[in-house]
Design a protein around this motif. Structure first.
Motif, short mmCIF file in Angstrom:
data_model
loop_
_atom_site.label_atom_id
_atom_site.label_comp_id
_atom_site.label_asym_id
_atom_site.label_seq_id
_atom_site.Cartn_x
_atom_site.Cartn_y
_atom_site.Cartn_z
N GLN A 123 30.21 29.23 19.12
CA GLN A 123 29.62 28.02 18.54
C GLN A 123 28.17 27.87 18.96
OE1 GLN A 123 32.28 24.97 19.91
NE2 GLN A 123 33.89 25.48 18.43
N TRP A 124 27.88 28.13 20.23
CA TRP A 124 26.50 28.01 20.71
C TRP A 124 25.59 29.05 20.04
CZ3 TRP A 124 27.64 27.26 26.64
CH2 TRP A 124 27.94 25.90 26.86
N ARG A 125 26.10 30.25 19.82
CA ARG A 125 25.27 31.27 19.16
C ARG A 125 24.88 30.82 17.75
NH1 ARG A 125 28.96 35.16 21.75
NH2 ARG A 125 27.82 36.18 23.45
N GLU A 126 25.80 30.13 17.08
CA GLU A 126 25.51 29.64 15.74
C GLU A 126 24.56 28.45 15.77
OE1 GLU A 126 29.20 28.78 13.86
OE2 GLU A 126 29.85 30.88 13.76
N LEU A 127 24.75 27.56 16.73
CA LEU A 127 23.92 26.36 16.82
C LEU A 127 22.52 26.66 17.32
CD1 LEU A 127 26.46 23.80 18.36
CD2 LEU A 127 25.46 23.72 16.07
N TYR A 128 22.40 27.59 18.28
CA TYR A 128 21.11 27.87 18.92
C TYR A 128 20.80 29.36 18.82
CZ TYR A 128 22.92 23.57 21.04
OH TYR A 128 23.50 22.34 21.26
N PRO A 129 20.35 29.84 17.66
CA PRO A 129 20.13 31.28 17.48
C PRO A 129 19.07 31.87 18.40
CG PRO A 129 19.25 30.01 15.63
CD PRO A 129 20.07 29.07 16.43
N ASP A 130 18.16 31.04 18.92
CA ASP A 130 17.11 31.55 19.81
C ASP A 130 17.50 31.49 21.28
OD1 ASP A 130 15.45 31.97 17.62
OD2 ASP A 130 14.61 29.95 17.71
N GLU A 170 19.81 32.19 24.84
CA GLU A 170 20.56 33.25 25.51
C GLU A 170 21.97 32.71 25.76
OE1 GLU A 170 18.69 34.97 28.94
OE2 GLU A 170 16.68 34.59 28.15
N CYS A 177 24.77 28.99 28.29
CA CYS A 177 23.71 28.90 27.29
C CYS A 177 22.41 28.53 27.98
CB CYS A 177 24.06 27.84 26.24
SG CYS A 177 22.82 27.64 24.94
N ARG A 202 18.35 27.82 27.08
CA ARG A 202 17.42 27.64 25.98
C ARG A 202 16.31 26.66 26.35
NH1 ARG A 202 18.89 23.20 22.16
NH2 ARG A 202 20.43 21.86 23.17
#
Length: 245
Positions: free
Chosen positions: A132-139, A141, A155, A157
């Protein structure tokens, strides 16, 4: 954090709870340099106390505008965390290897579903959060880490926080760039998770190894059992207040 007479918090730092209060489901230990905030404390009194601490710690090494920004942005972040249902908020002032003082805030929130199964697959829950975090925050780590307590999603960022300008006597919002490290830890005691969120305006890459070591130490201390008495002879006070040096 609710009044102790009304409810027992789901998570607590060692030394947080007065005698006679039922123990929470999850414990963690804070290193020296952290100061816990009373979540029901008067904001004006808290800001005055923070201003005095910042002035003592930074002295002439920081301009008055920088000190004001640190206090105001810290109070705004704290109020935001309390409104989101934080169980614990603390702040640290630490001296970095290059001699500079740096500030960060720790917020802990516990999220539990109102309905659901009595138990959860904790590894699958951590993996779902990471996805879910990868989708929400593509920039950002994003990854998974194995802690003594169990698997957690991680996460890291940078983000911009709009701070109301009226806090500085301005008409327009003031934007502050912060770096945030977030751990999502699925609970052993049932469905739900503890969110540990570390936030700082210090984005100096040279300071991050020290911060990551400190954050990792806190996360490694997570336990379902109350820590041993940290004040017994021969052991340092792990939740001591003050400035780490």
């Amino acid at each position: 954090m609710a009044d102790y007479e009304e409810a027992t918090p789901a998570v607590a730092a060692a030394g947080d709870l007065p005698d006679g209060v039922a123990e929470p489901d999850l414990w963690f230990e804070l290193p020296p340099g952290f100061t816990r905030f009373g979540l029901d404390e008067d904001s004006e009194a808290r800001m005055l106390r923070m201003a005095e601490a910042v002035d003592v710690m930074f002295g002439a090494t920081a301009a008055a505008e920088q000190k004001l920004s640190l206090v105001v942005s810290g109070e705004y972040a704290l109020q935001t965390m309390v409104a989101a249902g934080a169980e614990h908020v603390s702040s640290c002032l630490v001296r970095m290897p290059d001699g500079e003082l740096s500030q960060a805030t720790l917020c802990v929130l516990v999220e539990t579903p109102e309905v659901g199964p009595e138990h959860q697959d904790r590894q699958s829950a951590a993996k779902r959060t990471a996805l879910q975090w990868r989708e929400l925050y593509p920039d950002a780590e994003v990854g998974l880490v194995m802690l003594p307590y169990g698997m957690a999603a991680l996460c890291l960022r940078d983000q911009e926080l709009p701070i109301p300008g009226e806090l500085f006597g301005l008409s327009d919002p003031v934007r502050a760039t912060v770096r945030q490290v977030q751990f999502c830890v699925p609970l052993k005691t049932g469905p739900g998770s503890a969110q540990f969120v570390f936030t700082t305006q210090d984005t100096d890459p040279g300071h991050w190894p020290a911060y990551l070591e400190m954050f990792s130490g806190i996360m490694r201390s997570l336990s379902a059992a109350k820590p041993e008495d940290e004040r017994r002879p021969g052991r340092r006070n792990t939740d001591a207040e003050g400035t780490g040096k």
